[in-house]
Design an enzyme around this catalytic site. Structure first.
Site, mmCIF file in Angstrom:
data_model
loop_
_atom_site.group_PDB
_atom_site.id
_atom_site.type_symbol
_atom_site.label_atom_id
_atom_site.label_comp_id
_atom_site.label_asym_id
_atom_site.label_seq_id
_atom_site.Cartn_x
_atom_site.Cartn_y
_atom_site.Cartn_z
ATOM 1 N N CYS A 1 -44.275 -35.386 -21.281
ATOM 2 C CA CYS A 1 -43.550 -34.743 -20.186
ATOM 3 C C CYS A 1 -44.171 -35.169 -18.855
ATOM 4 C CB CYS A 1 -43.658 -33.223 -20.371
ATOM 5 S SG CYS A 1 -43.048 -32.239 -19.002
ATOM 6 N N HIS A 2 -43.402 -35.076 -17.789
ATOM 7 C CA HIS A 2 -43.950 -35.455 -16.483
ATOM 8 C C HIS A 2 -45.174 -34.602 -16.121
ATOM 9 C CE1 HIS A 2 -42.790 -37.932 -12.855
ATOM 10 N NE2 HIS A 2 -43.940 -37.379 -12.533
ATOM 11 N N THR A 3 -45.225 -33.389 -16.635
ATOM 12 C CA THR A 3 -46.366 -32.524 -16.320
ATOM 13 C C THR A 3 -47.671 -33.090 -16.889
ATOM 14 O OG1 THR A 3 -44.837 -30.663 -16.339
ATOM 15 C CG2 THR A 3 -47.187 -30.129 -16.389
ATOM 16 N N HIS B 1 -48.123 -31.157 -24.528
ATOM 17 C CA HIS B 1 -47.695 -29.760 -24.712
ATOM 18 C C HIS B 1 -46.268 -29.684 -25.257
ATOM 19 C CE1 HIS B 1 -46.256 -31.012 -20.755
ATOM 20 N NE2 HIS B 1 -45.290 -30.112 -20.904
ATOM 21 N N GLU B 2 -45.761 -30.819 -25.793
ATOM 22 C CA GLU B 2 -44.360 -30.867 -26.227
ATOM 23 C C GLU B 2 -44.324 -31.371 -27.671
ATOM 24 O OE1 GLU B 2 -40.916 -32.019 -23.315
ATOM 25 O OE2 GLU B 2 -41.324 -33.792 -24.519
ATOM 26 N N CYS C 1 -46.725 -12.553 -26.928
ATOM 27 C CA CYS C 1 -47.520 -11.615 -27.744
ATOM 28 C C CYS C 1 -46.719 -10.380 -28.141
ATOM 29 C CB CYS C 1 -48.785 -11.208 -26.995
ATOM 30 S SG CYS C 1 -48.512 -10.031 -25.648
ATOM 31 N N CYS D 1 -48.049 -7.322 -24.323
ATOM 32 C CA CYS D 1 -48.588 -7.189 -22.960
ATOM 33 C C CYS D 1 -47.528 -6.552 -22.051
ATOM 34 C CB CYS D 1 -49.025 -8.546 -22.401
ATOM 35 S SG CYS D 1 -47.670 -9.665 -21.984
ATOM 36 N N CYS E 1 -44.503 -8.921 -21.554
ATOM 37 C CA CYS E 1 -43.608 -9.007 -22.719
ATOM 38 C C CYS E 1 -42.814 -7.708 -22.883
ATOM 39 C CB CYS E 1 -44.403 -9.294 -23.994
ATOM 40 S SG CYS E 1 -44.944 -11.013 -24.166
ATOM 41 N N CYS F 1 -45.853 -14.170 -20.555
ATOM 42 C CA CYS F 1 -46.845 -13.408 -21.341
ATOM 43 C C CYS F 1 -48.245 -13.651 -20.782
ATOM 44 C CB CYS F 1 -46.775 -13.883 -22.796
ATOM 45 S SG CYS F 1 -48.042 -13.190 -23.867
ATOM 46 N N ARG G 1 -53.101 -16.326 -21.163
ATOM 47 C CA ARG G 1 -52.881 -17.244 -20.046
ATOM 48 C C ARG G 1 -54.171 -17.595 -19.283
ATOM 49 N NH1 ARG G 1 -52.744 -20.634 -17.213
ATOM 50 N NH2 ARG G 1 -51.159 -21.448 -15.768
ATOM 51 N N CYS H 1 -40.801 -28.358 -24.725
ATOM 52 C CA CYS H 1 -40.821 -28.235 -23.260
ATOM 53 C C CYS H 1 -39.460 -28.606 -22.662
ATOM 54 C CB CYS H 1 -41.938 -29.052 -22.611
ATOM 55 S SG CYS H 1 -41.981 -28.772 -20.812
ATOM 56 N N ARG I 1 -37.225 -39.694 -22.408
ATOM 57 C CA ARG I 1 -38.394 -39.152 -23.116
ATOM 58 C C ARG I 1 -38.975 -40.215 -24.036
ATOM 59 N NH1 ARG I 1 -39.752 -35.522 -20.012
ATOM 60 N NH2 ARG I 1 -40.317 -33.450 -20.744
HETATM 61 P P1 NAD Z 1 -39.011 -37.324 -15.020
HETATM 62 O O1 NAD Z 1 -40.001 -38.234 -14.459
HETATM 63 O O2 NAD Z 1 -38.419 -37.616 -16.363
HETATM 64 O O3 NAD Z 1 -37.774 -37.157 -14.013
HETATM 65 C C1 NAD Z 1 -37.910 -36.967 -12.627
HETATM 66 C C2 NAD Z 1 -36.623 -37.495 -11.975
HETATM 67 O O4 NAD Z 1 -36.653 -37.153 -10.588
HETATM 68 C C3 NAD Z 1 -36.477 -39.018 -12.055
HETATM 69 O O5 NAD Z 1 -35.183 -39.363 -12.489
HETATM 70 C C4 NAD Z 1 -36.718 -39.473 -10.626
HETATM 71 O O6 NAD Z 1 -36.037 -40.663 -10.304
HETATM 72 C C5 NAD Z 1 -36.197 -38.269 -9.850
HETATM 73 N N1 NAD Z 1 -36.707 -38.162 -8.485
HETATM 74 C C6 NAD Z 1 -37.955 -38.411 -8.038
HETATM 75 N N2 NAD Z 1 -38.038 -38.217 -6.708
HETATM 76 C C7 NAD Z 1 -36.798 -37.832 -6.303
HETATM 77 C C8 NAD Z 1 -36.252 -37.477 -5.041
HETATM 78 N N3 NAD Z 1 -36.968 -37.502 -3.932
HETATM 79 N N4 NAD Z 1 -34.947 -37.111 -5.000
HETATM 80 C C9 NAD Z 1 -34.197 -37.091 -6.140
HETATM 81 N N5 NAD Z 1 -34.668 -37.432 -7.345
HETATM 82 C C10 NAD Z 1 -35.954 -37.788 -7.435
HETATM 83 O O7 NAD Z 1 -39.700 -35.881 -15.056
HETATM 84 P P2 NAD Z 1 -39.319 -34.606 -15.965
HETATM 85 O O8 NAD Z 1 -40.088 -34.659 -17.235
HETATM 86 O O9 NAD Z 1 -37.844 -34.456 -15.985
HETATM 87 O O10 NAD Z 1 -39.973 -33.436 -15.077
HETATM 88 C C11 NAD Z 1 -39.387 -33.100 -13.840
HETATM 89 C C12 NAD Z 1 -40.248 -32.053 -13.133
HETATM 90 O O11 NAD Z 1 -40.212 -30.825 -13.840
HETATM 91 C C13 NAD Z 1 -41.732 -32.433 -13.032
HETATM 92 O O12 NAD Z 1 -42.220 -31.967 -11.784
HETATM 93 C C14 NAD Z 1 -42.354 -31.633 -14.162
HETATM 94 O O13 NAD Z 1 -43.728 -31.421 -13.945
HETATM 95 C C15 NAD Z 1 -41.542 -30.359 -14.068
HETATM 96 N N6 NAD Z 1 -41.486 -29.499 -15.263
HETATM 97 C C16 NAD Z 1 -41.480 -28.151 -15.044
HETATM 98 C C17 NAD Z 1 -41.368 -27.285 -16.117
HETATM 99 C C18 NAD Z 1 -41.325 -25.813 -15.885
HETATM 100 O O14 NAD Z 1 -41.446 -25.051 -16.851
HETATM 101 N N7 NAD Z 1 -41.149 -25.334 -14.659
HETATM 102 C C19 NAD Z 1 -41.275 -27.789 -17.417
HETATM 103 C C20 NAD Z 1 -41.276 -29.180 -17.584
HETATM 104 C C21 NAD Z 1 -41.381 -30.037 -16.505
HETATM 105 N N1 AHE Z 2 -51.183 -25.591 -13.558
HETATM 106 C C1 AHE Z 2 -50.361 -25.735 -12.373
HETATM 107 C C2 AHE Z 2 -48.949 -25.278 -12.582
HETATM 108 C C3 AHE Z 2 -48.245 -26.052 -13.647
HETATM 109 C C4 AHE Z 2 -46.954 -25.353 -13.973
HETATM 110 O O1 AHE Z 2 -46.275 -24.782 -13.113
HETATM 111 N N2 AHE Z 2 -46.589 -25.379 -15.246
HETATM 112 C C5 AHE Z 2 -45.310 -24.835 -15.690
HETATM 113 C C6 AHE Z 2 -44.956 -25.544 -16.943
HETATM 114 S S1 AHE Z 2 -44.764 -27.266 -16.716
HETATM 115 C C7 AHE Z 2 -44.393 -27.778 -18.269
HETATM 116 O O2 AHE Z 2 -44.128 -29.090 -18.251
HETATM 117 C C8 AHE Z 2 -45.403 -23.358 -16.065
HETATM 118 O O3 AHE Z 2 -44.868 -22.883 -17.037
HETATM 119 N N3 AHE Z 2 -46.068 -22.603 -15.269
HETATM 120 C C9 AHE Z 2 -46.307 -21.211 -15.540
HETATM 121 C C10 AHE Z 2 -47.694 -21.033 -16.093
HETATM 122 O O4 AHE Z 2 -48.037 -19.907 -16.450
HETATM 123 O O5 AHE Z 2 -48.427 -22.017 -16.173
HETATM 124 C C11 AHE Z 2 -50.986 -25.079 -11.170
HETATM 125 O O6 AHE Z 2 -50.378 -25.164 -10.093
HETATM 126 O O7 AHE Z 2 -52.078 -24.512 -11.317
HETATM 127 ZN ZN ZN Z 3 -43.530 -30.172 -19.916
#
Ligand code: NAD
Ligand code: AHE
Ligand code: ZN
Length: 369
Positions: free
Chosen positions: A40-42, A62-63, A92, A95, A98, A106, A110, A169, A364
């Site tokens: 994943c991008h994360t 994490h995936e 859980c 908590c 939850c 949860c 964490r 994920c 992916r």
């Molecule tokens: P990815 O690299 O597969 O996709 C990112 C996309 O964004 C690409 O297509 C890229 O071209 C595009 N992009 C980059 N800059 C841009 C811009 N300025 N304008 C428009 N498009 C742009 O990444 P992903 O795996 O899809 O993850 C995307 C984001 O989501 C990451 O920041 C990741 O960390 C986050 N994420 C968050 C959670 C969550 O639970 N909140 C879960 C998973 C991933």
């Molecule tokens: N550790 C970072 C934050 C990272 C983050 O926001 N993670 C998302 C999941 S990304 C999955 O690809 C998330 O679920 N956040 C809630 C949590 O509890 O972590 C930071 O900024 O410290």
């Molecule tokens: Zn992820």
């Protein structure tokens, strides 16, 4: 026991494939053989040193999906042989969060999870006698890993690991953000910023719930066909827009979108996503994870006039409850996963998976053990 793992010894360095010592599960813990894991991008964000919680050396990933091999004392909900998906958001069911029924965040494990250790404050991984940290409570870039019982969703045995891992994920995050966080209704207009592994899942869920316009915004033209494949109705390459992007999107959606989703992690895009919402009711959901130190900004007037800013972690999904249902949706053909898995690699090839992501060539990459 020994386990092969891709270890992040330092930020901004390639992962190294080494053999680690892995201690068995203690009370309340479970040993899992990981069969497949997505990248994943994360994972890249943490490896690149952008994560405030990043700790090294650590086993990222994490995936994943795998099989329970051993359970520790007191584990009651899982047994050896069960098929599971690791959860970076535990459930859980005890908590305050939850029990509130208001959030999936949860709190049971964490704090220790963020420190790279199990709930008792220690790591199960060692390399040459030195502690190696867990990551997001999962560490799926190791063939075997240990997790708390509450950080595992039991799934059906017939789901293929090399596809089900993505539900750990990307799929749940994108689909859940539409269904649980935004609660997009049929006929709504939606804009999705960033058509990667998360954004395409937002698109397929928006189509599934009957959204009307589904506008995709990216800076990579190659993502246009990907978006269309999953239900996008309009594509905008934000680099090619003459003038400001926001008025362009507001005009395209006849006053602004009902829902927008940031799937980029870029704080400038997050502002554009908020401001492209319809005056009075539009909701913008932040999914993307921004680099440490970045902040979001907008004129407060944007909120005074009814736009709403929200965030979504793991798609608002309660992992042990919702993940098995999403696996069923995949197995029943309600959602697609297979076409998004563009590359299947061995653990030895894992750094290539990161390169493909950075080059915008993959949706992916999945590592199969
Ligand atoms: P990815 O690299 O597969 O996709 C990112 C996309 O964004 C690409 O297509 C890229 O071209 C595009 N992009 C980059 N800059 C841009 C811009 N300025 N304008 C428009 N498009 C742009 O990444 P992903 O795996 O899809 O993850 C995307 C984001 O989501 C990451 O920041 C990741 O960390 C986050 N994420 C968050 C959670 C969550 O639970 N909140 C879960 C998973 C991933
Ligand atoms: N550790 C970072 C934050 C990272 C983050 O926001 N993670 C998302 C999941 S990304 C999955 O690809 C998330 O679920 N956040 C809630 C949590 O509890 O972590 C930071 O900024 O410290
Ligand atoms: Zn992820």
């Amino acid at each position: 026991m020994k386990t092969r793992a891709a270890v992040a010894f330092e930020a901004k360095k390639l992962l190294e494939i080494v053999e680690l010592d892995l201690e068995g599960p203690r009370a309340g813990e479970v040993l899992v053989e990981i069969k497949a894991t997505g990248i994943c991008h994360t994972d890249a964000y943490t490896l690149d040193g952008f994560d405030s919680e990043g700790i090294f050396p650590s086993v990222l990933g994490h995936e994943g999906a795998g099989i329970v091999r051993e359970v520790g004392a007191g584990v009651t909900s899982l047994k050896a042989g069960d098929h599971v998906i690791p959860l970076y958001t535990a459930e859980c069911r005890q908590c305050k969060t939850c029990l509130s029924g208001k959030s999936n965040l949860c709190t049971a494990v964490r704090t220790t999870q963020g420190k790279g250790v199990m709930p008792d404050g220690t790591s199960r991984f060692r390399y040459k006698g030195r502690e190696v940290f867990h990551y997001m409570g999962c560490s799926t870039f190791s063939n075997f890993t240990v997790l708390p019982e509450i950080s595992l969703a039991k799934i059906r045995d017939d789901a293929p690991f090399d596809k089900a891992c993505y539900i750990g994920c990307g799929v749940t995050t994108g689909v859940g953000a539409v269904i649980n966080t935004a609660k997009v209704e049929a006929g709504a207009n939606v804009i999705v910023f960033g058509l990667g592994g998360i954004g395409l899942n937002v698109i397929q869920a928006a189509k599934m719930v009957g959204a009307d316009m589904i506008v995709g915004v990216d800076i990579n033209d190659a993502k246009a066909d990907w978006g269309k494949r999953f239900g996008m109705t309009h594509f905008v390459n934000s680099k090619n827009v003459q003038g400001d992007l926001v008025p362009h999107l507001v005009a395209l959606t006849n006053g602004g979108a009902d829902y927008t989703f940031d799937c980029t992690g870029n704080t400038t895009v997050m502002r554009q996503a908020l401001e492209a919402c319809h005056r009075g009711w539009g909701e913008s959901i932040i999914i993307g994870v921004a680099e440490a130190g970045r902040e979001i900004a907008t004129r407060p007037f944007q909120l005074v006039t009814g736009r709403v800013w929200k965030g979504s972690a793991f798609g608002g999904a309660r992992g042990r409850t919702d993940v098995p249902k999403i696996v069923d949706w995949y197995m029943n053909g309600k959602i697609e996963i297979d076409p998004m898995i563009t590359h299947v690699l061995s653990l030895d090839e894992i750094n290539k998976g990161f390169d493909l992501m950075h080059e915008g060539k993959s949706i992916r990459s999945v590592i199969v053990y």
